[in-house]
Design a protein around this motif. Sequence first.
Motif, short mmCIF file in Angstrom:
data_model
loop_
_atom_site.label_atom_id
_atom_site.label_comp_id
_atom_site.label_asym_id
_atom_site.label_seq_id
_atom_site.Cartn_x
_atom_site.Cartn_y
_atom_site.Cartn_z
N PHE A 92 -9.19 -20.36 -4.99
CA PHE A 92 -8.60 -18.98 -4.77
C PHE A 92 -7.94 -18.15 -5.83
CE2 PHE A 92 -4.43 -18.95 -2.52
CZ PHE A 92 -3.89 -19.99 -3.07
N GLY A 149 -12.37 -13.47 -1.94
CA GLY A 149 -13.69 -13.17 -1.94
C GLY A 149 -14.59 -14.27 -1.18
N LYS A 153 -14.64 -12.61 4.40
CA LYS A 153 -15.74 -12.00 5.22
C LYS A 153 -15.71 -12.83 6.51
CE LYS A 153 -19.04 -10.11 1.97
NZ LYS A 153 -20.10 -10.78 1.31
N ARG A 230 -25.42 -11.55 -6.14
CA ARG A 230 -25.03 -10.71 -7.19
C ARG A 230 -24.89 -11.42 -8.52
NH1 ARG A 230 -19.01 -9.63 -5.56
NH2 ARG A 230 -19.51 -10.83 -3.58
N HIS A 241 -22.39 -14.87 -9.15
CA HIS A 241 -21.08 -14.53 -8.78
C HIS A 241 -20.06 -15.71 -8.54
CE1 HIS A 241 -22.70 -14.78 -5.06
NE2 HIS A 241 -21.51 -13.91 -4.30
N ILE A 242 -20.78 -17.03 -8.31
CA ILE A 242 -19.85 -18.12 -7.85
C ILE A 242 -19.57 -18.86 -9.20
CG2 ILE A 242 -19.85 -20.34 -6.54
CD1 ILE A 242 -22.25 -18.87 -4.74
P1 ADP Z 1 -20.46 -13.50 -1.07
O1 ADP Z 1 -20.78 -13.55 0.47
O2 ADP Z 1 -20.46 -12.30 -1.66
O3 ADP Z 1 -21.78 -14.27 -1.69
P2 ADP Z 1 -19.30 -15.94 -1.50
O4 ADP Z 1 -18.58 -16.51 -0.28
O5 ADP Z 1 -20.25 -16.67 -2.17
O6 ADP Z 1 -19.25 -14.49 -1.34
O7 ADP Z 1 -17.89 -15.91 -2.35
C1 ADP Z 1 -18.05 -15.40 -3.64
C2 ADP Z 1 -16.90 -14.37 -4.26
O8 ADP Z 1 -15.81 -15.39 -4.08
C3 ADP Z 1 -16.95 -14.05 -5.62
O9 ADP Z 1 -17.72 -12.71 -5.70
C4 ADP Z 1 -15.53 -14.07 -6.12
O10 ADP Z 1 -14.71 -13.04 -5.61
C5 ADP Z 1 -15.05 -15.38 -5.18
N1 ADP Z 1 -15.31 -16.45 -5.95
C6 ADP Z 1 -16.25 -16.80 -7.17
N2 ADP Z 1 -16.09 -18.27 -7.67
C7 ADP Z 1 -15.16 -18.70 -6.78
C8 ADP Z 1 -14.72 -20.14 -6.68
N3 ADP Z 1 -15.27 -21.24 -7.38
N4 ADP Z 1 -13.90 -20.38 -5.45
C9 ADP Z 1 -13.57 -19.39 -4.75
N5 ADP Z 1 -13.89 -18.15 -4.83
C10 ADP Z 1 -14.62 -17.86 -5.78
#
Ligand code: ADP
Length: 325
Positions: A92, A149, A153, A230, A241-242
């Motif tokens: 985080f 992020g 949600k 994304r 985005h991960i």
């Molecule tokens: P989404 O519902 O948008 O797909 P995720 O639950 O997959 O969301 O989380 C992706 C978001 O978490 C990214 O947009 C970023 O803000 C944040 N993120 C990205 N990489 C990591 C990570 N390794 N650990 C924690 N948060 C992350």
Amino acid sequence: MTTDRRIYSYSAVLMGSPILLKLFEHNESLAARVFRLIKAHENILTVNRPHSDIMAINHAAGRQPVVVSQPIFEIIKRAKAVSLLEGSCFNFTIGPLVKRWKIGFSGNTVPDSDELQALLALTSPDDVQLDESSRCVFLAKAGMEIDLGAIAKGYIADIVRDFLQQEHIENALINLGGNVHTIGAGDDNGAREEGGWAIGLKKPFADAAALIGVINVANKSVVTSGIYERYFELDGRCYHHILDPKTGYPLDNELLSVTVICDDSIDGDIYTTLLYGMGVEKSLAYLQQCADIEAIFVTRDQQVICSSQRQFSFALTDTAYRLAN
Ligand code: ADP
Ligand code: MG
């Protein structure tokens, strides 16, 4: 508003995502209260605007601790604990990297590795100091940034579920941009003996409405995280985005998406990221010890793998995919 099998659907765009609420009654004022509730929590947790409770912590990085409310302290404590699990790819404090990559926002470029190394030095969860008695959060190094992020949600979906239950709603579905929560036995009475909500499993990199299959659940959360939500493409590579907190680059393995089915959406949200990082084989072994958490993996070689189907059923509808057993 549309009516389908006497279901009333209400939609909004919040948290940068389409939000859908389904009720078995026409109740616009309830829908408005749900959307206000989501917005209020988005305003507290967002890092995509200059001001929020989380941004106050980020702005004070390296300078001073910030007092937060008890619920925010709890979510930060949980996010830190998950980030510190052995081998966890959930982190985080990934904020500086997320901000640099800007994936899903305009202006995407690929950082060079020196730049990534410098930013990685600002992503140690141990550098988030928490003081339980004063509810203080302190980011020890200037430039550090919390990013919730991957958990926000789910946290908000549970708040919506609790709110609807307090309002004595017996059947409802909330979809926060891929983070689904269900109350009651839902609309699809044919698929399972006990009824259930039918939730589409999205087909990666296809039309928004295209599905691989349908998940059927009752009283469960269904959270999907995928690399197709994304991303940007550059020189034939896909950057999603991960992010991998070890390398700073997008996580790269056999997975296109992970869906987690469990009781609380906050757990679903956390586990999608954790399992994504583990990959299929490790996840399946890990989930054998966790009776409450189930998952569906979609792989690049077009397999769909269910950890088990105690809390849901799954029907494959796209023949381009194979259901592994
Ligand atoms: P989404 O519902 O948008 O797909 P995720 O639950 O997959 O969301 O989380 C992706 C978001 O978490 C990214 O947009 C970023 O803000 C944040 N993120 C990205 N990489 C990591 C990570 N390794 N650990 C924690 N948060 C992350
Ligand atoms: Mg998540």
